[in-house]
Write a protein that holds these residues in place. Structure first.
Motif, PDB file in Angstrom:
ATOM      1  N   HIS A  40       0.839  -1.199   0.000  1.00 62.55           N
ATOM      2  CA  HIS A  40       0.000   0.000   0.000  1.00 62.55           C
ATOM      3  C   HIS A  40       0.878   1.256   0.000  1.00 62.55           C
ATOM      4  O   HIS A  40       0.559   2.260  -0.659  1.00 62.55           O
ATOM      5  N   HIS A  83       3.263   1.062  -3.640  1.00 61.83           N
ATOM      6  CA  HIS A  83       2.589   1.157  -4.937  1.00 61.83           C
ATOM      7  C   HIS A  83       2.143   2.586  -5.218  1.00 61.83           C
ATOM      8  O   HIS A  83       1.464   3.224  -4.411  1.00 61.83           O
ATOM      9  N   SER A  84       2.504   3.089  -6.380  1.00 59.58           N
ATOM     10  CA  SER A  84       2.170   4.475  -6.734  1.00 59.58           C
ATOM     11  C   SER A  84       1.323   4.574  -7.992  1.00 59.58           C
ATOM     12  O   SER A  84       1.136   5.665  -8.534  1.00 59.58           O
ATOM     13  N   PRO A  99      -5.603   0.367  -8.248  1.00 61.38           N
ATOM     14  CA  PRO A  99      -5.194  -0.513  -7.155  1.00 61.38           C
ATOM     15  C   PRO A  99      -4.323  -1.665  -7.689  1.00 61.38           C
ATOM     16  O   PRO A  99      -4.531  -2.156  -8.802  1.00 61.38           O
ATOM     17  N   ASP A 115      -6.729   0.775   0.315  1.00 55.46           N
ATOM     18  CA  ASP A 115      -7.417   0.956  -0.967  1.00 55.46           C
ATOM     19  C   ASP A 115      -6.491   0.923  -2.177  1.00 55.46           C
ATOM     20  O   ASP A 115      -6.966   0.899  -3.312  1.00 55.46           O
ATOM     21  N   ARG A 116      -5.186   0.931  -1.969  1.00 54.14           N
ATOM     22  CA  ARG A 116      -4.277   0.854  -3.116  1.00 54.14           C
ATOM     23  C   ARG A 116      -3.866  -0.591  -3.427  1.00 54.14           C
ATOM     24  O   ARG A 116      -3.049  -0.827  -4.310  1.00 54.14           O
TER      25      ARG A 116
END
Length: 419
Positions: free
Chosen positions: A132, A135-136, A140, A186-187
């Motif tokens: 989370h 990750h960019s 998602p 949420d990612r």
């Protein structure tokens, strides 16, 4: 063919080629047949349903020529470290055909997987939390969750651990709580499942029972949590024989069974992933080590070789010996039913290496009674869990060479090196 076919099948090369290799290369060395690897991949691929992907388990043998061979065939890859991810990319593999697993993935491992665009298999909420943060992307990150089943798992040899306590994955009874907590990030989105519960299994029925367990868990994710799974990874475990008396895994039964498993689960519209490593690579390789001396100690016959657990550790770890035969340079295979007629009867032998520890045992086998210094012991099925699993640096002996053969020609020779 002088040796019984069931025996010779355990070695990657025929008698004549084994003699050539032992005469042309100083021992100790590994030799691999890339053509055999290609044939095995194509054979397995042809017998599986179209929705089943094949991901070669790099851990079984990460040799670059082998990875290049499988990449050219369109294989996916199962990686367990940043080093394996880099090796696959160097061999022409892609992140879209890569899964990354491991019970204690470092930040470097996660970053390598993200850079490659691989599917990451999370083993706990800690992986989700770190992904989370790392990750960019705008969307998602899709991940798979590894689950340790509570039941429905069978394993002939307890190596993976069946359904007992495990360092791997989320215990099935904790899965609902894990998914509820993972939903807070949420990612990251769980859209896949991995259940890996067997090792070197020769019974297709046992494998299929485990695969049904994976689909049962997947159905729970689908019905109880509304997850439309795009990937269910049922792991590897496809076995190879280490003795002539053992049966071959029935690939046709496995392929037909997987068709039935998919038909039994119409709710699942994604892809199924198999992770064969040993089945693809073990029969492509041999390990060859010259005899230094022989002795009898209190009734037990020992043969000391140039290489030991610094080259071949698995027999000590698992108690499972590799198949063996003996080659005499200038003569050929000796002992038993060999063409040369030399070597005498085969007698039980303990194989030991050059290391200054009583742990240096590389298995047991029936070898010629008059085996002598200069003869070469050849270990079959040594294309998997052999060279890179060994204690290569222990006592600073010379590492073995790796000899890669294609179309009967040597295409590469390199020492074994650690990642």
């Amino acid at each position: 063919m002088i040796l019984a076919p069931s025996t010779l099948d355990l070695f990657a090369f025929g008698e004549d080629r084994l003699l050539e290799l032992t005469e042309q290369h100083p021992t100790a060395f590994f030799a691999y047949d890339l053509d055999a690897a290609r044939r095995r991949f194509r054979r397995l691929r042809a017998l599986l349903p179209g929705r089943v992907r094949l991901a070669y388990a790099v851990k079984s043998n990460p040799g670059l020529p082998l990875l290049e061979t499988f990449a050219a065939e369109g294989a996916w890859f199962d990686c367990a470290s940043a080093g394996e991810v880099s090796a696959v990319l160097a061999a022409g593999g892609t992140g879209s055909g890569m899964v990354v697993a491991g019970p204690a993935k470092s930040e470097r491992d996660l970053q390598a997987a993200l850079f490659a665009g691989a599917r990451i298999q999370v083993d706990g909420i800690e992986d989700v939390e770190r992904l989370h943060t790392l990750h960019s992307g705008a969307q998602p990150l899709r991940v798979s969750v590894r689950v340790n089943p509570a039941s429905g798992i069978t394993e002939t040899a307890t190596i993976i651990g069946g359904g007992g306590p495990s360092a791997f994955g989320v215990d099935e009874e904790e899965l609902d709580a894990f998914l509820a907590e993972a939903a807070r990030y949420d990612r990251v989105r769980v859209t896949g499942l991995q259940v890996f519960a067997a090792s070197n299994e020769l019974d297709a029925g046992r494998l299929l029972d485990n695969h049904r367990t994976a689909l049962r868990i997947g159905r729970h994710l689908h019905e109880a949590h509304g997850i439309d799974l795009d990937l269910i990874d049922v792991g590897g475990g496809l076995g190879v024989r280490y003795a002539a008396a053992q049966p071959n895994l029935d690939l046709r039964a496995l392929g037909a069974g997987l068709e039935r498993v998919l038909a039994e689960n119409p709710w699942f519209g994604g892809e199924l992933l198999l992770e064969p490593g040993r089945w693809l690579s073990a029969p492509t390789g041999v390990y060859c080590a010259r005899v230094v001396r022989t002795k009898v100690s209190r009734g037990e016959r020992f043969v000391m070789l140039e290489g030991g657990i610094n080259h071949l550790l698995r027999p000590l770890m698992t108690g499972q010996s590799f198949p063996t035969l003996a080659v005499r340079p200038g003569v050929g295979v000796i002992g038993g039913r060999s063409a040369s007629g030399q070597g005498g009867e085969l007698v039980p032998t303990t194989l030991a290496g050059p290391l200054c520890t009583s742990l240096d045992r590389v298995g047991n086998g029936d070898l010629p009674e008059d085996l002598r210094p200069g003869d070469v012991v050849v270990f079959g099925q040594a294309g998997a869990y052999a060279s890179t699993q060994a204690m290569t640096h222990f006592l600073s002996h010379r590492p073995p060479e790796q000899v890669w053969v294609q179309d009967r020609a040597v295409v590469s020779v390199a020492p074994v090196v650690s990642a």
